[in-house]
Design an enzyme around this catalytic site. Structure first.
Site, PDB file in Angstrom:
ATOM      1  N   LYS A  71       3.478  -5.723  -4.542  1.00  0.00           N
ATOM      2  CA  LYS A  71       2.491  -5.362  -5.571  1.00  0.00           C
ATOM      3  C   LYS A  71       3.166  -4.599  -6.709  1.00  0.00           C
ATOM      4  CE  LYS A  71      -1.359  -4.760  -7.769  1.00  0.00           C
ATOM      5  NZ  LYS A  71      -1.698  -3.458  -8.185  1.00  0.00           N
TER       6      LYS A  71
ATOM      7  N   ARG B 262       6.989   0.676 -23.840  1.00  0.00           N
ATOM      8  CA  ARG B 262       5.839   1.576 -23.660  1.00  0.00           C
ATOM      9  C   ARG B 262       6.216   3.016 -24.004  1.00  0.00           C
ATOM     10  NH1 ARG B 262       1.573  -0.469 -19.123  1.00  0.00           N
ATOM     11  NH2 ARG B 262       1.758  -2.675 -19.567  1.00  0.00           N
TER      12      ARG B 262
ATOM     13  N   GLU C 231       4.036  -7.948 -14.671  1.00  0.00           N
ATOM     14  CA  GLU C 231       2.886  -7.832 -15.592  1.00  0.00           C
ATOM     15  C   GLU C 231       3.323  -7.077 -16.855  1.00  0.00           C
ATOM     16  OE1 GLU C 231      -0.689  -6.301 -13.584  1.00  0.00           O
ATOM     17  OE2 GLU C 231      -0.944  -4.930 -15.270  1.00  0.00           O
ATOM     18  N   TYR C 232       4.088  -6.001 -16.699  1.00  0.00           N
ATOM     19  CA  TYR C 232       4.606  -5.267 -17.859  1.00  0.00           C
ATOM     20  C   TYR C 232       5.427  -6.219 -18.739  1.00  0.00           C
ATOM     21  CZ  TYR C 232       3.779  -0.312 -16.450  1.00  0.00           C
ATOM     22  OH  TYR C 232       3.246   0.908 -16.140  1.00  0.00           O
TER      23      TYR C 232
ATOM     24  N   ARG D  22     -15.821  10.566  -0.699  1.00  0.00           N
ATOM     25  CA  ARG D  22     -15.819  12.039  -0.678  1.00  0.00           C
ATOM     26  C   ARG D  22     -17.025  12.593  -1.445  1.00  0.00           C
ATOM     27  NH1 ARG D  22     -11.149  15.246  -3.834  1.00  0.00           N
ATOM     28  NH2 ARG D  22     -12.118  14.015  -5.489  1.00  0.00           N
TER      29      ARG D  22
ATOM     30  N   HIS E 119       4.927  -7.104  -8.760  1.00  0.00           N
ATOM     31  CA  HIS E 119       3.883  -7.828  -9.503  1.00  0.00           C
ATOM     32  C   HIS E 119       3.544  -7.044 -10.776  1.00  0.00           C
ATOM     33  CE1 HIS E 119      -0.360  -7.975 -10.673  1.00  0.00           C
ATOM     34  NE2 HIS E 119      -0.384  -9.233 -10.303  1.00  0.00           N
ATOM     35  N   ASN E 120       3.364  -5.743 -10.639  1.00  0.00           N
ATOM     36  CA  ASN E 120       3.005  -4.938 -11.808  1.00  0.00           C
ATOM     37  C   ASN E 120       4.156  -4.864 -12.817  1.00  0.00           C
ATOM     38  OD1 ASN E 120       0.731  -4.556 -10.266  1.00  0.00           O
ATOM     39  ND2 ASN E 120       0.560  -2.383 -10.716  1.00  0.00           N
TER      40      ASN E 120
ATOM     41  N   SER F  94      -4.601  -6.807  -6.437  1.00  0.00           N
ATOM     42  CA  SER F  94      -4.539  -6.977  -7.890  1.00  0.00           C
ATOM     43  C   SER F  94      -5.765  -7.717  -8.407  1.00  0.00           C
ATOM     44  CB  SER F  94      -3.287  -7.755  -8.288  1.00  0.00           C
ATOM     45  OG  SER F  94      -3.303  -7.948  -9.692  1.00  0.00           O
ATOM     46  N   GLY F  95      -6.073  -7.465  -9.659  1.00  0.00           N
ATOM     47  CA  GLY F  95      -7.174  -8.176 -10.295  1.00  0.00           C
ATOM     48  C   GLY F  95      -8.166  -7.228 -10.945  1.00  0.00           C
TER      49      GLY F  95
ATOM     50  N   LEU G  21     -15.008   4.857  -3.122  1.00  0.00           N
ATOM     51  CA  LEU G  21     -15.920   3.962  -3.839  1.00  0.00           C
ATOM     52  C   LEU G  21     -15.838   4.152  -5.355  1.00  0.00           C
ATOM     53  CD1 LEU G  21     -18.916   4.365  -1.363  1.00  0.00           C
ATOM     54  CD2 LEU G  21     -17.457   2.336  -1.616  1.00  0.00           C
ATOM     55  N   ALA G  22     -14.606   4.288  -5.855  1.00  0.00           N
ATOM     56  CA  ALA G  22     -14.436   4.273  -7.316  1.00  0.00           C
ATOM     57  C   ALA G  22     -14.435   2.795  -7.740  1.00  0.00           C
ATOM     58  CB  ALA G  22     -13.160   5.009  -7.703  1.00  0.00           C
TER      59      ALA G  22
HETATM   60  P1  NBP Z   1      -8.840   6.013  -8.308  1.00  0.00           P
HETATM   61  O1  NBP Z   1      -7.390   5.732  -8.146  1.00  0.00           O
HETATM   62  O2  NBP Z   1      -9.314   6.558  -9.605  1.00  0.00           O
HETATM   63  O3  NBP Z   1      -9.277   7.024  -7.132  1.00  0.00           O
HETATM   64  C1  NBP Z   1     -10.585   7.518  -7.056  1.00  0.00           C
HETATM   65  C2  NBP Z   1     -11.035   7.569  -5.618  1.00  0.00           C
HETATM   66  O4  NBP Z   1     -10.170   8.443  -4.858  1.00  0.00           O
HETATM   67  C3  NBP Z   1     -12.442   8.142  -5.505  1.00  0.00           C
HETATM   68  O5  NBP Z   1     -13.081   7.506  -4.441  1.00  0.00           O
HETATM   69  C4  NBP Z   1     -12.144   9.599  -5.192  1.00  0.00           C
HETATM   70  O6  NBP Z   1     -13.196  10.270  -4.552  1.00  0.00           O
HETATM   71  C5  NBP Z   1     -11.007   9.443  -4.238  1.00  0.00           C
HETATM   72  N1  NBP Z   1     -10.289  10.688  -3.971  1.00  0.00           N
HETATM   73  C6  NBP Z   1      -9.536  11.471  -4.775  1.00  0.00           C
HETATM   74 BR1  NBP Z   1      -9.248  11.170  -6.555  1.00  0.00          BR
HETATM   75  N2  NBP Z   1      -9.030  12.524  -4.167  1.00  0.00           N
HETATM   76  C7  NBP Z   1      -9.478  12.453  -2.909  1.00  0.00           C
HETATM   77  C8  NBP Z   1      -9.289  13.261  -1.771  1.00  0.00           C
HETATM   78  N3  NBP Z   1      -8.520  14.341  -1.818  1.00  0.00           N
HETATM   79  N4  NBP Z   1      -9.916  12.891  -0.631  1.00  0.00           N
HETATM   80  C9  NBP Z   1     -10.686  11.792  -0.578  1.00  0.00           C
HETATM   81  N5  NBP Z   1     -10.884  10.966  -1.624  1.00  0.00           N
HETATM   82  C10 NBP Z   1     -10.283  11.288  -2.780  1.00  0.00           C
HETATM   83  O7  NBP Z   1      -9.721   4.738  -7.930  1.00  0.00           O
HETATM   84  P2  NBP Z   1      -9.530   3.204  -8.314  1.00  0.00           P
HETATM   85  O8  NBP Z   1      -9.231   3.034  -9.767  1.00  0.00           O
HETATM   86  O9  NBP Z   1     -10.698   2.522  -7.721  1.00  0.00           O
HETATM   87  O10 NBP Z   1      -8.219   2.776  -7.515  1.00  0.00           O
HETATM   88  C11 NBP Z   1      -8.087   2.871  -6.111  1.00  0.00           C
HETATM   89  C12 NBP Z   1      -6.676   2.444  -5.740  1.00  0.00           C
HETATM   90  O11 NBP Z   1      -6.491   1.075  -6.137  1.00  0.00           O
HETATM   91  C13 NBP Z   1      -5.575   3.238  -6.445  1.00  0.00           C
HETATM   92  O12 NBP Z   1      -4.461   3.338  -5.610  1.00  0.00           O
HETATM   93  C14 NBP Z   1      -5.246   2.384  -7.627  1.00  0.00           C
HETATM   94  O13 NBP Z   1      -3.925   2.613  -8.099  1.00  0.00           O
HETATM   95  C15 NBP Z   1      -5.392   0.990  -7.043  1.00  0.00           C
HETATM   96  N6  NBP Z   1      -5.681  -0.057  -8.027  1.00  0.00           N
HETATM   97  C16 NBP Z   1      -6.526   0.160  -9.066  1.00  0.00           C
HETATM   98  C17 NBP Z   1      -6.792  -0.852  -9.964  1.00  0.00           C
HETATM   99  C18 NBP Z   1      -7.764  -0.647 -11.106  1.00  0.00           C
HETATM  100  O14 NBP Z   1      -7.896  -1.571 -11.925  1.00  0.00           O
HETATM  101  N7  NBP Z   1      -8.455   0.468 -11.183  1.00  0.00           N
HETATM  102  C19 NBP Z   1      -6.205  -2.111  -9.785  1.00  0.00           C
HETATM  103  C20 NBP Z   1      -5.369  -2.316  -8.696  1.00  0.00           C
HETATM  104  C21 NBP Z   1      -5.108  -1.279  -7.824  1.00  0.00           C
HETATM  105  P3  NBP Z   1     -14.295  11.057  -5.432  1.00  0.00           P
HETATM  106  O15 NBP Z   1     -15.267  10.034  -5.852  1.00  0.00           O
HETATM  107  O16 NBP Z   1     -14.843  12.027  -4.452  1.00  0.00           O
HETATM  108  O17 NBP Z   1     -13.572  11.703  -6.577  1.00  0.00           O
END
Ligand code: NBP
Length: 470
Positions: free
Chosen positions: A182, A285, A189-190, A32, A185-186, A129-130, A9-10
């Site tokens: 995906k 970059r 995007e670059y 977690r 796609h990225n 994406s988004g 739930l990030a």
């Molecule tokens: P993050 O990639 O920053 O990951 C954070 C999440 O992973 C939190 O829920 C964290 O739990 C959990 N986590 C970690 Br770190 N280690 C863990 C472990 N050992 N066991 C269980 N949970 C664990 O989050 P995000 O930015 O929401 O991205 C999620 C995915 O989506 C990634 O693969 C990312 O590349 C992809 N994505 C992101 C975006 C963007 O704009 N952010 C866009 C498109 C795709 P915690 O809360 O307990 O630390």
């Protein structure tokens, strides 16, 4: 019981969970760190009493799901995904579906899918994406893996996705194809971002455009063939004030990245697919990251004195150059997807992929309709560059494109994306390249042999003899 579950739930997970709930699906969530569960529940309450049930224990979360269970994972890619599925596996039953929505390296998805399959669990690697906004209100999603698992999750995904001429989601193909698409796609995007940055550099240095004028130009471009999310946000960026100045001028010129662009270039090299624009964007970059070195070098190395000259056609010429280079960049990305599809037998439909990028994702653009039409008209199209429509557009824009690259070079403005794309175009349209000389060199120093234009076979010359010896 909840219809669906979500773990992680990030930024992405929290927003996607609320989006799913808002579309009327009951959802259970787990993270977690329990605080994120509480934060999500608070948001669900505040944003319309949405049907989200939070759990602080994983077993309770799994037990709350209708069967077959459908669980979306949005945890950090790599080891965290392995740790999460290791914890989940003992709690699941044959027939359940796991959907990893992270930016995962595609072989990792294939490895996990194999292990899941041995336990009767169906696995999907799904690019999403988004960013935050897309996840909350409608992302573009690229699910790959088990087809019957996709059918089980499709009713949810189709409602949750961005809606632009239909839902921006489709079954991509087997294996890690969803992650692969995906990743590309990225990479695209670059390329788009680099080309826009170069257009900005030429307009401000060689054209002397102010931020206010740049905002107008980009807004204007967004009303035409370049209409896209990235052009639209660029116009907005130039308007943002910071004290007496503009925020864009106060931002350090050093780019961050998370790795999917690098994977795209690695994969392009791996699959022998030329991807000059995307590679130029990645190099751009890396060069930006050498900030301290660049500051020192700027005091040692000299170049032409850049000068802004009044040219009533400059803005249109830059627009033309940007559009032409963008066609090259998308052509490279699509060719890479096709190369992977051929190598792994994924049978991917390039037209459908262009369609689901129409909304929700960072590269969403009006222009994707044209790409879809080109591949729909000829699914075996070797390159977007030779689609009759794109070929005519490139032809009509090449005078501007050459002018802008020439102007940038004579002013010492680095435009690796615009010029690399032009070189890609010029090489691709040439019947005969100087590779004959490379082959001669390879044969001379390494007896690597060569083919001839006038005879079949493989030849080696005695290069010490001036007389013809082959
Ligand atoms: P993050 O990639 O920053 O990951 C954070 C999440 O992973 C939190 O829920 C964290 O739990 C959990 N986590 C970690 Br770190 N280690 C863990 C472990 N050992 N066991 C269980 N949970 C664990 O989050 P995000 O930015 O929401 O991205 C999620 C995915 O989506 C990634 O693969 C990312 O590349 C992809 N994505 C992101 C975006 C963007 O704009 N952010 C866009 C498109 C795709 P915690 O809360 O307990 O630390």
């Amino acid at each position: 019981m909840s219809e669906i579950g979500l773990v992680g739930l990030a930024v992405m997970g929290q927003n996607l969970a609320l989006n799913i709930a808002e579309k009327g699906f009951s959802i259970s969530v787990w993270n977690r760190t329990a605080q994120r569960v509480r934060d999500t529940l608070a948001r669900a309450q505040a944003e319309g009493d949405l049907p989200v049930t939070g759990f602080e224990d994983l077993a309770g979360f799994v037990a709350s799901l209708e069967r077959p269970r459908r669980i979306i994972l949005l945890v950090k890619a790599g080891a965290p995904v392995d740790a999460t599925i290791e914890a989940l596996f003992p709690l699941l039953e044959p027939g359940d579906v796991l959907i990893d929505g992270g930016n995962e390296w595609f072989p990792n998805t294939e490895r996990r899918a194999k292990k899941a399959e041995e336990m009767g669990i169906r696995y999907i690697g799904m690019g999403v994406s988004g960013g935050e906004e897309g996840a909350r209100h409608g992302p573009s999603m690229m699910p790959g893996g088990s087809r019957d698992a996709y059918e089980l999750i499709a009713p949810v995904l189709e409602k949750v996705a961005a809606q632009v001429g239909g839902p921006c989601v489709t079954y991509i193909g087997p294996g890690g194809s969803g992650n692969y698409v995906k990743m590309v796609h990225n990479g695209i995007e670059y390329g788009d971002m680099q080309l826009i940055a170069e257009a900005y550099d030429v307009l401000r240095i060689a054209g002397g455009l102010s931020n206010d004028r740049l905002a107008e130009v980009f807004a204007d471009w967004n009303a035409g063939e370049l209409e896209s999310f990235l052009i639209e946000i660029t116009a907005r960026i130039f308007r943002k004030r910071d004290g007496d100045g503009y925020l864009v001028d106060a931002i350090l010129d050093k780019t961050g990245m998370k790795g999917t662009g690098r994977w795209t270039v690695q994969e392009a090299a791996e699959k022998s697919v030329p991807a000059a624009t995307i590679a130029a964007a990645l190099d751009g970059r890396y060069l930006s990251g050498l900030k301290n070195e660049r500051v020192r070098a700027s005091r040692i190395l000299t170049g032409p004195q850049a000068s802004a000259a009044a040219d009533p056609d400059l803005v249109d010429d830059v627009r033309n150059a940007l559009y032409a280079a963008k066609i090259c960049s998308y052509a490279q990305g699509m060719n890479l997807i096709r190369a992977a599809s051929d190598e792994y037998g994924w049978n991917l439909e390039l037209g459908s992929i262009a369609r689901i990028w129409k909304g929700g994702c960072i590269i969403r653009a009006a222009f994707l309709d044209r790409i879809k039409d080109a591949f729909d008209a000829d699914p075996k199209l070797k390159s977007l560059l030779v689609d009759p429509g794109f070929a005519a557009e490139l032809s009509a824009r090449q005078a501007s494109w050459r002018k802008i690259v020439g102007l940038a070079v004579s002013n010492g403005i680095a435009v690796p994306g615009l010029s690399g794309s032009l070189a890609y175009f010029d090489a691709y349209r040439r019947e005969r390249l100087p590779a004959n000389l490379l082959q001669a060199q390879r044969d001379l120093f390494g007896a690597h042999t060569f083919e001839r234009v006038d005879r079949q076979g493989s030849f080696h010359a005695d290069w010490d003899e001036l007389a013809d010896g082959v």
